[in-house]
Design an enzyme around this catalytic site. Structure first.
Site, PDB file in Angstrom:
ATOM      1  N   SER A  50      16.536  21.676  74.874  1.00 53.70           N
ATOM      2  CA  SER A  50      16.766  20.510  75.722  1.00 53.70           C
ATOM      3  C   SER A  50      17.395  20.838  77.072  1.00 53.70           C
ATOM      4  O   SER A  50      17.327  20.026  77.994  1.00 53.70           O
ATOM      5  CB  SER A  50      17.661  19.499  74.999  1.00 53.70           C
ATOM      6  OG  SER A  50      18.911  20.074  74.663  1.00 53.70           O
ATOM      7  N   ASP A 338      26.056  13.533  78.666  1.00 46.56           N
ATOM      8  CA  ASP A 338      26.191  12.896  77.355  1.00 46.56           C
ATOM      9  C   ASP A 338      27.110  13.789  76.524  1.00 46.56           C
ATOM     10  O   ASP A 338      27.821  14.623  77.080  1.00 46.56           O
ATOM     11  CB  ASP A 338      24.824  12.641  76.694  1.00 46.56           C
ATOM     12  CG  ASP A 338      23.990  13.910  76.530  1.00 46.56           C
ATOM     13  OD1 ASP A 338      24.565  15.019  76.532  1.00 46.56           O
ATOM     14  OD2 ASP A 338      22.759  13.805  76.393  1.00 46.56           O
ATOM     15  N   HIS A 341      25.080  17.607  76.799  1.00 45.04           N
ATOM     16  CA  HIS A 341      24.471  18.232  77.966  1.00 45.04           C
ATOM     17  C   HIS A 341      25.299  18.056  79.232  1.00 45.04           C
ATOM     18  O   HIS A 341      25.789  16.947  79.490  1.00 45.04           O
ATOM     19  CB  HIS A 341      23.077  17.642  78.211  1.00 45.04           C
ATOM     20  CG  HIS A 341      22.170  17.751  77.033  1.00 45.04           C
ATOM     21  ND1 HIS A 341      22.045  16.739  76.100  1.00 45.04           N
ATOM     22  CD2 HIS A 341      21.351  18.756  76.619  1.00 45.04           C
ATOM     23  CE1 HIS A 341      21.179  17.110  75.164  1.00 45.04           C
ATOM     24  NE2 HIS A 341      20.762  18.331  75.453  1.00 45.04           N
TER      25      HIS A 341
END
Length: 363
Positions: A50, A338, A341
């Site tokens: 991600s 978040d 990340h």
């Protein structure tokens, strides 16, 4: 007459390909990095999780998605593209700094154009990892499946520019591999799917062996300049503080121990791959630079480092970080976007260090 017509068609095709290449070069951004004389980086190609997934998971049946607000809050036009960030991610910033283009697109982007392929794409999938079990748990694209997509990409390149130019692009492009965080944080510690089989030293061996196999196969497919990012201080991200940091939400020591052990082994493995002819496979440390930002966050201009901007910032990530949650007004004051990340601002600082400290090692 038929021979003459075939000759004209070949000349026309060649001319069109040359014009396409010129068009691609003319559209490149003005990068801030000065490359050595006679050095060319035609494309950037990404694999991993991600950290550099620009939206491949949009096309996958998984809960690990972020193609909805508030993701993309500070992206161009405030559009949620599937990037796990408030804005740009490291792969975008790298292609921009190298003067290649503004963004590195997802390979599964339905709007992908031929000129996008010539300057690079990203195959990364959020929640993937070196451990083959990791992507299965999250129902995302595995590293081996990313390589299969890359093979398909190479065939498309050959159709567009021919074999010789394709080989040139592969040999001179910058390949970026970012994985390992989800193996440690999710597969080993949260899901505990491997804890009955492996202690931490044995599990990091599994990760390193898998990473080495991946890099050897990538090399065999034509890649030569490969940057491999270390695992970050995963125990210090907000979600892991919440899950394993105790009442005071300190950094989770076991997570960071696993990350550092993996990084040590990975660095040694990559040194052993230097024997591959014409290869430049470089270990890139992000553990220490990110830890420095976390520990000394105020000196870097941040106000909050133990919570993300989205929601409470303690657990919200992916579908839990959504438009129903309150979102901070200024993400640039936060180390994390978040609970997992970093913000675009942190990525910019890390990418600047990466290019400054490591780019010369690829030539």
């Amino acid at each position: 007459m038929a021979v003459f017509t075939k000759f004209l068609n070949c000349r026309t095709t060649t001319l069109m390909l040359r014009l396409m290449l010129l068009l691609v070069l003319s559209l490149r951004t003005k990068g801030l990095v000065n490359l050595p004389p006679n050095i060319s980086i035609p494309a950037v190609i990404g694999f991993g999780d991600s950290i550099i997934d620009p939206g491949n998971n949009n096309k996958v049946k998984t809960l690990v998605k972020c193609n909805f607000p508030p993701y993309g809050k500070d992206f161009d036009g405030g559009i949620p593209t599937g990037r796990f960030c408030n804005g740009k991610i490291p792969s975008d910033l790298i292609v921009e700094e190298l003067g290649i283009k503004k963004l590195l697109p997802a390979y599964l982007d339905p709007n992908l154009k031929p000129d996008d392929l010539l300057t690079g794409v990203c195959f990364a999938s959020g929640a993937s990892g070196y451990d083959p079990l990791t992507p299965k748990i999250a129902s995302v694209i595995s590293m081996s499946e990313q390589l299969e997509m890359f093979k398909e990409y190479v065939e498309k390149l050959k159709q567009i520019v021919g074999l010789d130019r394709t080989n040139f692009i592969l040999a001179n492009s910058f390949f970026l591999v970012v994985a390992g965080s989800d193996d440690i944080a999710n597969t080993y510690f949260v899901a505990r799917a491997r804890q009955l089989q492996y202690d931490i030293p044995a599990y990091t061996d599994l990760m390193c062996n898998s990473a080495t196999d991946f890099l050897k196969e990538l090399y065999g497919l034509g890649a030569r300049r490969i940057g491999v990012l270390s695992a970050p201080p995963i125990g210090c991200v907000p979600s892991q503080r919440t899950l394993a940091g105790g009442l005071e939400r300190e950094c989770a020591g076991d997570y960071n121990y696993a990350a550092k052990l993996f990084n040590s082994k990975l660095s040694s493995k990559l040194d052993s791959l230097s024997e591959l002819p014409d290869s430049r496979i470089v270990y890139i440390d992000v553990y220490n630079p990110l830890m420095d930002i976390i520990v000394n966050y105020q000196s870097y201009g941040y106000e909050v480092m133990d919570r993300g901007c989205c929601g409470t910032g303690k657990l919200e990530v992916s579908v839990l970080c959504n438009r129903l949650d309150a979102t901070c007004s200024d993400a640039s004051k936060y180390v994390f976007w978040d609970s997992y990340h970093p913000t675009e601002k942190v990525y910019k600082q890390l990418v600047a260090q990466i290019l400054q400290n490591y780019l010369s090692r690829f030539f």
